[in-house]
Design an enzyme around this catalytic site. Structure first.
Site, short mmCIF file in Angstrom:
data_model
loop_
_atom_site.label_atom_id
_atom_site.label_comp_id
_atom_site.label_asym_id
_atom_site.label_seq_id
_atom_site.Cartn_x
_atom_site.Cartn_y
_atom_site.Cartn_z
N ARG A 255 58.53 42.16 21.58
CA ARG A 255 59.92 42.12 22.06
C ARG A 255 60.19 43.11 23.18
O ARG A 255 60.73 42.76 24.24
CB ARG A 255 60.89 42.45 20.91
N THR A 256 59.85 44.38 22.93
CA THR A 256 60.23 45.43 23.88
C THR A 256 59.48 45.27 25.20
O THR A 256 60.07 45.33 26.28
CB THR A 256 59.95 46.82 23.25
N ARG B 277 55.80 53.57 25.71
CA ARG B 277 55.73 53.49 24.25
C ARG B 277 54.46 54.21 23.81
O ARG B 277 53.38 53.95 24.36
CB ARG B 277 55.72 52.05 23.75
N HIS C 198 64.01 55.04 19.58
CA HIS C 198 63.80 53.76 20.27
C HIS C 198 65.17 53.41 20.87
O HIS C 198 65.86 52.51 20.40
CB HIS C 198 63.35 52.72 19.24
N1 CP Z 1 61.74 45.93 17.77
C1 CP Z 1 60.61 46.20 18.44
O1 CP Z 1 60.44 47.28 19.02
O2 CP Z 1 59.71 45.17 18.48
P1 CP Z 1 58.30 45.21 19.23
O3 CP Z 1 57.44 46.23 18.53
O4 CP Z 1 57.76 43.81 19.16
O5 CP Z 1 58.56 45.64 20.65
#
Ligand code: CP
Length: 296
Positions: free
Chosen positions: A54-55, A104, A132
């Site tokens: 997602r991120t 990240r 986050h």
């Molecule tokens: N919510 C979130 O950070 O999802 P991802 O780890 O897929 O980016």
């Protein structure tokens, strides 16, 4: 300011401006209208040293929507695999021409260190059990858009709170925004020091909440999935049926289906989970617009 690495210290007025801007951008995207490409000529590098769907993808799209050149770093095929340090990697990427670094990393505080090393604008895309902040923003945007307000709502934050950077952001921001927050989970997963209400069963609070926010058990950070946890804290169809008719379910993803949430609830009418994902792109656009602000 050369960083957006935490919501702590961000004044409520600034947070609300970001929420409003992200919501406006969501409408613009939905209507298919043109977005002002304020990052034209800028280069943004996405440095992800932990897995993400997602991120990573929503930052990528947000950067392209704003007109930026996008550099995507893949740890497995980069010189980190030959032993290059993160500091050298960050300095290399900024010397190549990146103006903004999205980071990240599993270590708490690494995005701040990258900002200090490079002097570039750094956005925290999740640092270990730290913060986050763009997840916090997209969650607030989702709540605001669904209910039309924040003040007076009651949210239960449920599950592996101790290992969750998502929880840290929400525990800071939501009370400041007028949302009553209750923490629900095994005592070993509660913050050591909290002024928030805590509950050691989900059943005693589920009827009272406007929002049930489930957290993934962070097995990569020491969270252990047990039968007791699933029995006491999974939001399943039976528990969801006891929620108020208007109440909703949220989860930052990725979901452990059948662990903290059942299939039926994750995909059910109360679920705002995909709405959270949809708000990720405009929320990240709103944050990236900050990199073009005065003094950047
Ligand atoms: N919510 C979130 O950070 O999802 P991802 O780890 O897929 O980016």
């Amino acid at each position: 300011m050369n960083r957006f690495t935490t919501v702590e210290g961000v004044p409520v007025s600034e947070l609300l401006k970001l929420v409003a801007r992200a919501s406006e951008l969501r409408d613009v995207l939905e209507d298919g209208d043109e977005v002002d490409p304020v990052l034209t000529g800028a280069t943004v590098a996405n440095l992800f040293f932990e897995p993400s769907t997602r991120t990573r993808l929503s930052f990528d799209l947000a950067e392209r929507r704003l007109g930026a050149y996008v550099l995507t770093y893949d740890e497995m095929t980069s010189s980190a695999a030959k032993g290059e340090s993160l500091r050298d990697t960050a300095l290399t990427v900024s010397s190549i021409g990146a103006d903004v670094l999205v980071v990240r990393h599993k270590e708490v505080g690494m995005p701040d260190r990258v900002a200090d090393w490079t002097g570039r604008f750094v956005v925290n895309a999740g640092d270990g059990t730290g913060q986050h902040p763009t997840q916090t923003l997209l969650d607030v945007v989702t709540i605001q858009r669904h209910f039309g307000h924040l003040d007076g709502l009651h949210m239960a934050l449920i599950g592996d709170i101790a290992h969750s950077r998502v929880a840290n952001g929400l525990m800071h921001a939501l009370p400041e925004l007028g949302v009553k927050l209750s923490l629900v989970g095994p005592s070993g997963w509660m913050p050591a020091d909290t002024s928030l209400s805590t509950f050691d069963t989900l059943d005693e609070v589920i009827t009272d909440v406007d929002i049930a926010y489930l957290l993934r058990v962070q097995t990569e950070r020491g969270g252990v999935i047990t039968e007791e946890f699933v029995a006491d804290f999974r939001l399943d169809d039976r528990r969801a049926s006891r929620m108020a008719p208007h109440a909703v379910v949220m989860h930052p993803g990725p979901i452990n289906r059948g662990v903290e949430i059942s299939e039926g609830v994750a995909d059910g009418a109360r679920s705002l989970i995909l709405e959270q994902v949809a708000n990720g792109v405009p929320s990240r656009m709103a944050v990236l617009e900050l990199t073009r602000g005065p003094g950047q």
